[in-house]
Write a protein that holds these residues in place. Sequence first.
Motif, short mmCIF file in Angstrom:
data_model
loop_
_atom_site.label_atom_id
_atom_site.label_comp_id
_atom_site.label_asym_id
_atom_site.label_seq_id
_atom_site.Cartn_x
_atom_site.Cartn_y
_atom_site.Cartn_z
N ILE A 1 0.83 -1.20 0.00
CA ILE A 1 0.00 0.00 0.00
C ILE A 1 0.87 1.26 0.00
CG2 ILE A 1 -1.64 1.30 1.39
CD1 ILE A 1 -2.75 -1.40 2.31
N PHE A 2 1.85 1.24 0.87
CA PHE A 2 2.70 2.42 1.00
C PHE A 2 3.43 2.72 -0.30
CE2 PHE A 2 6.79 4.35 2.10
CZ PHE A 2 6.34 5.49 2.72
N CYS A 3 4.01 1.69 -0.90
CA CYS A 3 4.79 1.91 -2.11
C CYS A 3 3.92 2.29 -3.29
CB CYS A 3 5.62 0.67 -2.46
SG CYS A 3 6.95 0.39 -1.31
N SER A 4 2.71 1.73 -3.37
CA SER A 4 1.90 2.16 -4.52
C SER A 4 1.50 3.61 -4.35
CB SER A 4 0.70 1.24 -4.78
OG SER A 4 0.21 0.71 -3.60
N GLY A 5 1.25 4.02 -3.10
CA GLY A 5 0.96 5.44 -2.87
C GLY A 5 2.16 6.30 -3.18
N LEU A 6 3.30 5.89 -2.65
CA LEU A 6 4.51 6.71 -2.80
C LEU A 6 4.93 6.83 -4.26
CD1 LEU A 6 6.68 8.20 -1.15
CD2 LEU A 6 8.02 6.11 -1.17
N SER A 7 4.81 5.72 -5.01
CA SER A 7 5.23 5.78 -6.40
C SER A 7 4.33 6.73 -7.18
CB SER A 7 5.24 4.39 -7.03
OG SER A 7 3.96 3.82 -6.98
N GLY A 8 3.02 6.68 -6.88
CA GLY A 8 2.11 7.60 -7.56
C GLY A 8 2.41 9.04 -7.20
N PHE A 9 2.73 9.24 -5.94
CA PHE A 9 2.97 10.57 -5.40
C PHE A 9 4.24 11.18 -5.99
CE2 PHE A 9 5.05 12.84 -1.79
CZ PHE A 9 4.19 13.92 -1.73
N GLY B 1 10.49 -3.99 -12.07
CA GLY B 1 9.68 -2.79 -12.34
C GLY B 1 10.31 -1.99 -13.46
N ALA B 2 11.64 -1.86 -13.41
CA ALA B 2 12.33 -1.07 -14.43
C ALA B 2 12.16 -1.68 -15.81
CB ALA B 2 13.80 -0.94 -14.08
N CYS B 3 12.07 -3.02 -15.87
CA CYS B 3 11.81 -3.69 -17.16
C CYS B 3 10.59 -3.06 -17.82
CB CYS B 3 11.46 -5.16 -16.93
SG CYS B 3 12.83 -6.24 -16.78
N ILE B 4 9.59 -2.77 -17.01
CA ILE B 4 8.33 -2.31 -17.57
C ILE B 4 8.41 -0.85 -18.01
CG2 ILE B 4 5.87 -2.02 -17.10
CD1 ILE B 4 6.18 -4.35 -15.14
N SER B 5 9.08 -0.01 -17.21
CA SER B 5 9.08 1.41 -17.56
C SER B 5 10.27 1.81 -18.41
CB SER B 5 9.03 2.27 -16.29
OG SER B 5 10.22 2.13 -15.57
N LEU B 6 11.29 0.97 -18.51
CA LEU B 6 12.48 1.35 -19.28
C LEU B 6 12.65 0.53 -20.55
CD1 LEU B 6 15.15 1.86 -16.47
CD2 LEU B 6 13.59 3.51 -17.46
N SER B 7 11.98 -0.64 -20.59
CA SER B 7 12.19 -1.46 -21.78
C SER B 7 10.88 -1.80 -22.50
CB SER B 7 12.95 -2.73 -21.37
OG SER B 7 12.38 -3.88 -21.91
N TYR B 8 9.91 -2.28 -21.73
CA TYR B 8 8.58 -2.54 -22.31
C TYR B 8 8.06 -1.29 -22.99
CZ TYR B 8 6.05 -6.85 -21.30
OH TYR B 8 5.53 -8.09 -21.32
N THR B 9 8.07 -0.19 -22.22
CA THR B 9 7.61 1.10 -22.74
C THR B 9 8.61 2.14 -22.26
OG1 THR B 9 6.42 1.61 -20.75
CG2 THR B 9 5.19 0.46 -22.43
N ASN B 10 8.40 3.37 -22.65
CA ASN B 10 9.21 4.44 -22.06
C ASN B 10 8.23 5.42 -21.42
OD1 ASN B 10 8.12 5.21 -24.44
ND2 ASN B 10 9.86 6.45 -25.09
N PHE B 11 7.62 4.99 -20.35
CA PHE B 11 6.40 5.63 -19.93
C PHE B 11 6.20 5.26 -18.48
CE2 PHE B 11 1.69 5.68 -20.03
CZ PHE B 11 1.49 6.88 -20.68
N TRP B 12 5.59 6.14 -17.71
CA TRP B 12 5.25 5.77 -16.33
C TRP B 12 3.79 6.13 -16.08
CZ3 TRP B 12 5.04 3.58 -11.85
CH2 TRP B 12 4.40 4.22 -10.80
N ASN B 13 3.09 5.25 -15.43
CA ASN B 13 1.73 5.57 -15.01
C ASN B 13 1.46 4.84 -13.70
OD1 ASN B 13 -0.81 6.64 -15.02
ND2 ASN B 13 -1.25 6.04 -17.12
N GLU B 14 0.63 5.44 -12.90
CA GLU B 14 0.30 4.84 -11.61
C GLU B 14 -0.20 3.41 -11.80
OE1 GLU B 14 -2.09 8.07 -9.54
OE2 GLU B 14 -1.96 6.47 -8.04
N GLY B 15 0.29 2.54 -10.96
CA GLY B 15 -0.20 1.15 -10.98
C GLY B 15 0.07 0.41 -12.27
N MET B 16 1.12 0.81 -13.02
CA MET B 16 1.30 0.25 -14.36
C MET B 16 1.77 -1.20 -14.35
SD MET B 16 4.78 2.07 -15.70
CE MET B 16 4.52 1.60 -17.40
N THR B 17 2.18 -1.74 -13.19
CA THR B 17 2.62 -3.13 -13.18
C THR B 17 1.44 -4.10 -13.29
OG1 THR B 17 2.63 -2.99 -10.79
CG2 THR B 17 4.74 -2.78 -11.88
N GLY B 18 0.24 -3.62 -13.02
CA GLY B 18 -0.96 -4.39 -13.30
C GLY B 18 -0.96 -5.82 -12.79
#
Lengths: 371, 309, 504, 373
Positions: B98-106, B204-221
């Motif tokens: 919970i804390f990390c999903s909040g913090l990452s969004g923040f 996590g970095a796989c998803i935001s640095l290689s899968y896409t070049n993009f960040w969005n809240e809760g993107m690990t789905g």
Amino acid sequence: MKKKWISILLVVVMATAFFTGCSGSSEPKGDSEKGALDYSTIKIGEITSLVVNDGGWCQATHQSLLAAMKELGIPESNLVVIENVAEDQTSVANAYNALASEGVNLIIGASAGYATFLSDLAASNPDIVVAQQGDQVPNLIGYQIRNYEGMFLAGYASALMAESDKLGFAGSMSEASVRAAINGYALGAKFANPEAKVQLVWANSWYDVDLETQSAKTLINQGIKFMGMEASSPAIPQTCQANNAYCIGYNVDMHDLAPNAVLFSYMWNFAPIFKDILTATVDGTADSSKYYYEGGDCAQLSPFNDAIVPADIQEKVLSVKAALDRGEIQVFGGELKDNEGNILVADGEVMSDEDIKVQKFLVENVIGSWK
Amino acid sequence: MISFITSICAAAIVYAVSILYAAIGEIFSQRAGIMNLGIEGIMLMGAMSGFMTVYHTENLLLAFLVTILVGLLLGLAFAFLTVTLQADQTVCGMAFLIFCSGLSGFLGKSVTGIASAVKFEPIPIPGLSSIPVIGEIFFQQDIFVYLMYLVIPLSIFYIYKTKAGLMLRALGENPASLDQAGINVFAMRYGYVMFACAMTTISGACISLSYTNFWNEGMTGGKGWIAFSLVAFSRWNPAYAVLGALLFGGISILGINMQVYLPGVPSQFYGMLPYAATVVALVITTGSFRKKHSEEPAALCQKYDREDR
Amino acid sequence: MEKTALLEMKGITKKFGTVLANDHIDLQLYPGEIHALLGENGSGKSTLMNILLGIYKPNSGEMLYKGEKGQIKTPKHAAALGIGMVHQHFALIPTLTVAENIFLSLDHCSFILDQQKMENKIREYSEQFSLEVDPGAKVWQLSVGEQQRVEIMKLLCRNCEILVLDEPTAVLTPQEAGEMFKTLRKMAEHGKSIIFISHKMNEVMEHADRITVLKNGRVTDRMLASDADIDRMAKAVVGERDIEKITIRSKGKTGELLIDAKDLRVLNDKGLVALHDISFQLKAGEIFAIAGVAGSGQRELAEALAGLRKITSGRILMKGNEITKTNIRGRVSKGISFIPEDRLKMGLIPGMNMKENTVLKEFRGKAYSRGGILLSKAIRALTEKHVSDHDIKHGGLDLPVSLMSGGNQQKLLIAREINGNPELIIAAYPVRGLDIGATAAIHRTLLEQRNRGACVLLISEELDEIFELSDRVAVLCGGKLMGIRNTSETDYEEIGRLMSGESA
Amino acid sequence: MKIGAIRFEKKQTVSLSRKVLNPVIFILLGFVLSSVFIMANGFQPIPVFGKMITYSLLNTRGLIGSINAALPLMFCGLSVAIAFKMNLNNIGAEGQFAMGAIFGGAFALYGPALPAPLSGIVMFFLCAIGGGLWALIAAALKAYWNVNETIVTLMLNYIALLFLDYLCYGPWMAPKQTTAMTVTIPQDMYLPLIGGTSSGIFLAIIIAVLLYLFLKYTTGGYQISVIKNSLRTAEYAGIPVKKYILIVLALSGALAGVAGFVQVTGIVHRVQAQLPGGSGYTGIVIAYLSQCNPLVILLVSVLLGALQNSSAVVQIMGVPSQIVTMIQGTLMISVIAGEFFNRYRIVYYKADPESKRAEQKNNHSEQKGGAVQ
């Protein structure tokens, strides 16, 4: 032993001071602001399901609202946004109540899932104008955009550019507005090439980088080079770019996300609608039975990607757009069949807006199922 | 048909890699006796911090390092709670989630929904990548995949063939006996928890640095949860984790393809396939009707308290 | 024999709270000697050794090792100095192999494990000290005796100079114990110093060079083994206190046939046959002892009778009625009660309070619950009755039983199990780890039960206890029933032979 | 454990007052920690917390909203708690919630029309059965083949939610509607509102009290407690462990299914996609924070409901929406860390390290438990 209790006491005292100190400082806003409303005093609340810079739907809504406000000279500070509001009754009621206690004059619900809940809430407080994306429900000003018009052009452009007859479409969840986008795209493609077929793949998620990537890959594996999309993440354009395929962006201008793959983007432009609603709210003429179902400028296209789209195709697309705007082309005009062989609209007739809004079919040249 | 299969296989590898870092990290952590249910949240922190760095500096290597650093810090905090304070691992994991999903969004708010200028692109390996079928599946990938080719054998070798790996296995079985032998059990657990969190942030970095070049809240789905499930599924052996990840990835990709090849079935049912397959595979591999010594580390989730000895 | 001491401990004192565990203890250890530490449970032997191993820090006192003064700070430090210990509960990891367990104990070994080299080393030591172990076997597959050998091997591989063994013979047959002492002697001949902890006077006298006797944390006597005799040692061990002699040995009338077990075959946890088709009969009003080395099938036998373990083949009749397939609850209601060997893992629930533990077997009875609701008053009354009947000392009925002493826990467990006058009481190692007072009380209770007319199946590894209490004794070895004897017609030697598998 | 002159010593018992006071202290501490994040965002923490509390707890409308938001959380919390009372990790309340709603919804929307109170009762039981059956899958795998229930329940969540999606986007979707919802259920099945509060709260209180009594005073609760504390002892005492795994997990699922009942009949009045909305996961948090005490669960649910609801009001002040999630996480971490001080006491070393205080300690080693003798 004593030390421990002293320390506990200390914490409790501190904490009490901390909270009693704060409860005095938050008094509800006086309602002296009520009365005559003008563009400098109108307060607007916006409720979104994700964050306002989500790179998709919420961002489109938010930007449109800001544009409308700017046009009317409403300061940006008059807008209060509540993000991450889930589409359930408690969350929506809570957001509504919070905005109401803040004294807003207009609430914009930017997700179709809020409609039924906001409708009940709006009935209890007629002082606040509520506008809601999606269906027409009592007590709310409804608004929706004829996205199929933009998508018709998207399909048209794709079919013109594609060498094969087969196009693709990556859908999110099977909802009416999504189906409208798919059908618009397919009909546009058919308009350019009567043999065009559109292969549909669902991700079954509103936002899932993985599934969207896989959807695009699946289509590309079918030998499809051009696809439409109804999705929010940049996964599809980027997958296209990595695999030498092309797509039409959706929601916002996706050019920067995949400059070598996006032909152009379909963009929601709510600004004209919002402008109208804002004006009516200030004038006191807002009518909760009003429903906007707009095409034309609202179903906007981003600038063409000149590096990919040849000038002649650009011209053709623009001329079709003009014809659409003039009403010379009816997207859901007869004769129209669905892909199960039923005749939806007889020759020479046009589907009613009611049927278009809740459409539960996929047109003839879509390969896939909506159920 | 061949190209279809190779493409599914290549995609399954990409998918598998993105959860394997987290899963292998968690295998180490659980082997050390600490279960981290908060993988999903920690992955988000990894995705966010990596993207944030690359967006501002356009330096991928730096982004990778920052991601690892964030993982180590989160691991330190998690270890402090679970090892030093002996807090319940399940709740702690949920709290971290919970804390990390909040913090990452923040923290990631300012860069949400914008693309970065660079990302890790596939690098075909000269020579190998031109081998038909195999080259396309294995050697036209990006650095995260190639790195994983190293991580898999190394982690297996480490666990089963080295002294440190031996101590790790003993740690999850019987920390008291290591403690008696004068080995610092607490330091070891700190180390492995931090390692696991760093691996998770790499996922996590796989998803935001290689899968896409993009960040969005809760993107690990939900990938973190899958990685978590993979650990018990693999019976704490990285080799089986690889198989599990490929199976899950393969089936979920196949599910989407099935919409094309076998239309008529509501697509949600294809979506259920990977989860149902996981349950079935879990029953087959761990069900007690197979008479085998349980592989689960005996001390998993148990607080180790010297004074209870 | 004027040698300099390898190790000297001087004035070692250790307090736990108000309890003095070690009170100014002096101890010298010479190279190449076998030194026995003799004393009852709780006399401070283990505490002293744990101080030597660096697990506890003494409150005062000093240590000289190889003439150098200094404190042993940690177990690691002790290991580096060449001091190692085989604990009563082995510190082996069951899922790992023997070689892996040994690797684990080594401070200095290459990062990458050299399996071959280790196996060679193990074989070398095996031959040198006649210490047979299979380096490739998984520890969970080994017998207790083999596991002990692995523990000793660990110390050898670490080049320990001082080896401490805590109650090493408790888990061994007399024959195995003899083998082990031969190994120890060989090691002593190679210059290693050995301390072994024991409470058995005979073995101490026979195998040690020197003996130090502890009582209540103090050294009460020191002697060379050659000077030792039983009386002197006994006086030092128990002091002047009179040991209550059990007087109600008188045998009641021979009872009727209670249990008739025919060709029982039972599997252990690993799925191997633990009892090979054994048959025996139990009569009311007798104490029937089962002797045997740990792991000979006693546990499986007790659990099979209690209904906890499935009987693969064979039958059990109780008063002529078949109970082979009756479940635990059925057997409890037929009057079978079970005092398991592991009181904190099976017999009691350490985290729950006395009342909850008291009612464990009877909560379904009408007296303690009605319509599924527990009658807390009745339960409290029962608990209080147990407390007064068995003189159980406790801190409060609502406190977890883990806070009680072992003796009182066991009294509570036994009180519960004999409540309701069962006809068969299976008592597995009922006095293990208890002090003399509690032991006597429990023995008295068991005899009372026999005299009441119940049958007591007593499982024990202490031949003294068996000869003192039982009417008949059966010997198990490797899951086979070696023979049944009337206690009055046999002797230690015969039973010892049977325990090691020699047919009579 | 030692840090400088401070030493931590294990306590054997914890007084009730300490048990209550400790979480309260650490919740407050959690708020203090959270204020760091708020300040980092350029806001004063005191007005922010003040607004959160006054809005969501200290005024009637806010409180009603918080209670309504807490309702499904209560049942999910109870669901997780009862399973954990037997050391079973049910992280599948989310899916059981969905399945409960599907079963109940099928009856309400397509079942035979029954007279008013009866229809509600039937629906209640159908919801419970739906959730219970869904949990029973994991229970059977656990009981008979010892398959890890944590993973199975988790996987079943995804499957149940996709099935709910399928129904709400497909065959159950209301005609003339574009959102993934069914039509409303018959009006006579609505749970009545009492002063704006759903009467589901009474159901929650009744069930929580019953559960509390069950766990504390019945043979069933006693057996569950024995199984939790020692599986081997339970087997030794003849307690049918497998049967209890089935019963308790099914009961746990049924409670989560009832969350579906109160949500559908009390609040939403229809079935919709994503109906559980994460309540099942929040339920885990609630159960653990409440130490699985059913009565405390009610209270903690309201607090978490209030926290969720205050999300909107702090956003109006300009504080980002994620802050509420972070506060929630910080509070949890703080309370969890605080647990340590329930088990340990701090001892300040003076000149003599093993002085008076050490003597109070009940100790280990050979003399273990010697204090009582």
